[in-house]
Write an enzyme that holds these catalytic residues in place. Structure first.
Site, mmCIF file in Angstrom:
data_model
loop_
_atom_site.group_PDB
_atom_site.id
_atom_site.type_symbol
_atom_site.label_atom_id
_atom_site.label_comp_id
_atom_site.label_asym_id
_atom_site.label_seq_id
_atom_site.Cartn_x
_atom_site.Cartn_y
_atom_site.Cartn_z
ATOM 1 N N CYS A 1 3.554 8.223 1.290
ATOM 2 C CA CYS A 1 3.645 7.307 2.423
ATOM 3 C C CYS A 1 3.912 5.911 1.854
ATOM 4 O O CYS A 1 3.100 5.387 1.087
ATOM 5 C CB CYS A 1 2.312 7.367 3.160
ATOM 6 S SG CYS A 1 2.239 6.294 4.582
ATOM 7 N N CYS B 1 2.879 -6.770 8.894
ATOM 8 C CA CYS B 1 3.800 -6.355 9.952
ATOM 9 C C CYS B 1 3.723 -7.377 11.070
ATOM 10 O O CYS B 1 2.654 -7.912 11.355
ATOM 11 C CB CYS B 1 3.403 -4.974 10.482
ATOM 12 S SG CYS B 1 4.564 -4.311 11.710
ATOM 13 N N GLU C 1 0.833 -1.209 0.000
ATOM 14 C CA GLU C 1 0.000 0.000 0.000
ATOM 15 C C GLU C 1 0.860 1.248 0.000
ATOM 16 O O GLU C 1 1.849 1.333 0.726
ATOM 17 C CB GLU C 1 -0.872 0.030 1.251
ATOM 18 C CG GLU C 1 -1.960 -0.996 1.216
ATOM 19 C CD GLU C 1 -3.000 -0.735 2.292
ATOM 20 O OE1 GLU C 1 -3.866 -1.579 2.459
ATOM 21 O OE2 GLU C 1 -2.925 0.312 2.959
ATOM 22 N N CYS D 1 -3.009 3.330 5.259
ATOM 23 C CA CYS D 1 -2.252 2.099 5.151
ATOM 24 C C CYS D 1 -2.824 0.968 5.984
ATOM 25 O O CYS D 1 -3.145 1.124 7.146
ATOM 26 C CB CYS D 1 -0.806 2.372 5.491
ATOM 27 S SG CYS D 1 -0.118 3.477 4.270
ATOM 28 N N CYS E 1 -3.644 -1.026 15.354
ATOM 29 C CA CYS E 1 -3.234 -0.885 13.954
ATOM 30 C C CYS E 1 -3.735 -2.055 13.112
ATOM 31 O O CYS E 1 -3.520 -3.218 13.474
ATOM 32 C CB CYS E 1 -1.708 -0.807 13.893
ATOM 33 S SG CYS E 1 -1.055 -0.825 12.216
ATOM 34 N N CYS F 1 0.859 -4.016 16.926
ATOM 35 C CA CYS F 1 0.343 -2.909 17.733
ATOM 36 C C CYS F 1 -1.180 -3.047 17.750
ATOM 37 O O CYS F 1 -1.807 -3.300 16.713
ATOM 38 C CB CYS F 1 0.761 -1.552 17.164
ATOM 39 S SG CYS F 1 2.559 -1.333 17.159
HETATM 40 N N1 SAH Z 1 6.004 0.633 12.018
HETATM 41 C C1 SAH Z 1 6.270 2.032 11.870
HETATM 42 C C2 SAH Z 1 5.721 2.651 10.604
HETATM 43 C C3 SAH Z 1 4.342 2.255 10.140
HETATM 44 S S1 SAH Z 1 2.957 2.863 11.049
HETATM 45 C C4 SAH Z 1 5.773 2.785 13.074
HETATM 46 O O1 SAH Z 1 5.072 2.212 13.892
HETATM 47 O O2 SAH Z 1 6.123 3.960 13.227
HETATM 48 C C5 SAH Z 1 2.977 4.583 10.758
HETATM 49 C C6 SAH Z 1 2.276 5.390 11.828
HETATM 50 O O3 SAH Z 1 0.855 5.174 11.781
HETATM 51 C C7 SAH Z 1 2.714 5.021 13.232
HETATM 52 O O4 SAH Z 1 2.934 6.180 13.994
HETATM 53 C C8 SAH Z 1 1.523 4.241 13.722
HETATM 54 O O5 SAH Z 1 1.467 4.191 15.110
HETATM 55 C C9 SAH Z 1 0.373 4.992 13.100
HETATM 56 N N2 SAH Z 1 -0.883 4.267 13.128
HETATM 57 C C10 SAH Z 1 -1.091 2.955 12.979
HETATM 58 N N3 SAH Z 1 -2.390 2.655 13.090
HETATM 59 C C11 SAH Z 1 -3.053 3.822 13.299
HETATM 60 C C12 SAH Z 1 -4.426 4.182 13.484
HETATM 61 N N4 SAH Z 1 -5.385 3.254 13.483
HETATM 62 N N5 SAH Z 1 -4.721 5.484 13.673
HETATM 63 C C13 SAH Z 1 -3.735 6.415 13.682
HETATM 64 N N6 SAH Z 1 -2.435 6.156 13.503
HETATM 65 C C14 SAH Z 1 -2.089 4.864 13.329
#
Ligand code: SAH
Length: 367
Positions: A98, A105, A85, A332, A112, A109
């Site tokens: 982006c 992944c 993506e 994403c 996410c 988290c």
């Molecule tokens: N793994 C890396 C990069 C990918 S995620 C990282 O964690 O930084 C990119 C950003 O999107 C991160 O700050 C992540 O916490 C955030 N993110 C993921 N899911 C999200 C959501 N549902 N709402 C808002 N931000 C989110």
């Protein structure tokens, strides 16, 4: 697959061609990328025809636009089925892409969508670079209304943890800088806190921007949101971010996905402000991109403003980001999530992924 071949080895794809032809192809791939080989106007027709079917290392499975055409999102599909993506966000003075570093992944988290679906595979350096080349070619050919058509920024905030795929990400960054001419400062590596990777990145020759996805100011809460925190707790992250700042002289950003009643409290704001001040970091607060299927909720606009105001009042630098792409499949992880969900509905006995809707957002580099 010219993007899957290192730029220095392109001659191996065109045996018998003189060096100037190789240089021409290299320029078409990286300096002035084009969507179709037919547009590589100084190459012979037969050569263009041979390149066309294998120019991109992925097929465009979906393209969606949002925000009055100023956000474009692609779901690419690699030959082996892996999903990639990429989201383009236009602004009047700059355009940010982006990009994904992995399909899926492994870090899980809890808020996410990408994390909920697990890991497919690492992306190669060529697959990462090709996302940028594709967006650049697309901007050149089609443009975004009212936006800069120069691809100025790339952020590793798509799918995946870039520092868990270090070598290919490093090589892609090298190609973005040396082959495509991007400035290192305009490239942001966002990490959830892979400490050894952060320390390694500090030793690289480029002044890249480092973003740390913090999301919580104490280890109890952070470990619930970000399982990797059990391995690399907050003190270690802060030390690694401070080392990066010292070494590179670059301000680190702290990312904070703001979740209603979880990390939007005055205590968390106090803790975040203290960390931000210690690091002299810039804080990006991003209201959660929530889904009805997830237990987590986005805060109200007022609550988001109040949270940001607390950080500011405590003397730290903060920007409240707005979500992009909310009227398409947001950002994403989500396009892929929707595809997965559709698939699960067809096969209910394998429907494990009920967290499907945890839809990550694409925090741009802009307010
Ligand atoms: N793994 C890396 C990069 C990918 S995620 C990282 O964690 O930084 C990119 C950003 O999107 C991160 O700050 C992540 O916490 C955030 N993110 C993921 N899911 C999200 C959501 N549902 N709402 C808002 N931000 C989110």
């Amino acid at each position: 697959m010219p993007y899957l071949t290192p730029p220095e080895d392109l001659a191996s794809l065109l045996p018998g061609e003189p060096p100037f032809r190789i240089r021409q192809l290299r320029a078409w791939l990286y300096r002035t990328p084009v969507l179709h080989a037919a547009d590589m106007t100084n190459l012979p027709k037969e050569l263009r025809a041979g390149i066309e079917p294998r120019l991109w290392p992925f097929a465009v499975e979906e393209e969606q636009t949002a925000d009055r055409g100023q956000t474009v999102k692609w779901l690419f599909r690699a030959g082996d089925g892996a999903s990639i993506e990429t989201v383009l966000m236009g602004y009047p003075s700059r355009t940010t892409l982006c990009i994904s570093s992995q399909a899926g992944c492994a870090l899980a988290c809890t808020f996410c969508a990408t994390g909920q679906f697990g890991f497919e595979r690492h992306l190669g350096a060529g697959e990462i670079t090709a996302q940028v080349a594709y967006a650049k070619a697309w901007l050149d050919a089609l443009g975004l209304p009212g936006c800069s058509n120069r691809l100025s920024n790339a952020v590793f905030m798509g799918m995946g943890e870039p520092l868990a795929n270090y070598e290919p990400v490093r090589e892609a960054i090298r190609r973005l800088i040396e082959e495509m001419g991007m400035s290192a400062r305009s490239i942001t590596v966002s990490t959830v806190g892979v400490v050894p990777g952060m320390l390694r990145l500090a030793e690289e020759p480029w002044p890249l921007t480092l973003a740390l996805s913090l999301h919580a100011a104490d280890d109890d809460l952070r470990s619930r949101l970000v399982p990797l925190n059990r391995r690399y707790p907050i003190d270690d992250l802060v030390a690694a971010a401070a080392a990066y700042r010292r070494k590179k002289g670059r301000r680190v950003s702290l990312e904070w996905a703001l979740i209603k009643d979880i990390n939007d409290t005055p205590e968390q704001a106090r803790g975040l402000a203290a960390i931000a001040q210690e690091l002299r970091a810039h804080v990006n607060v991003i209201p959660l991109n929530a889904s009805p299927l997830s237990q987590f909720r986005a805060p109200s606009q007022d609550a988001a403003h109040a949270f940001a105001a607390r950080i500011r009042a405590a003397g730290a630098n903060v920007t409240l980001r707005r979500n992009r792409g909310g009227d398409i499949d947001a950002a994403c992880g989500q396009l892929r999530a929707r595809r997965h969900t559709a698939h699960q509905e067809l096969a209910p006995d394998t429907a494990q992924c009920s967290a499907a809707g945890n839809l990550p957002n694409v925090p741009g580099n802009e307010p």
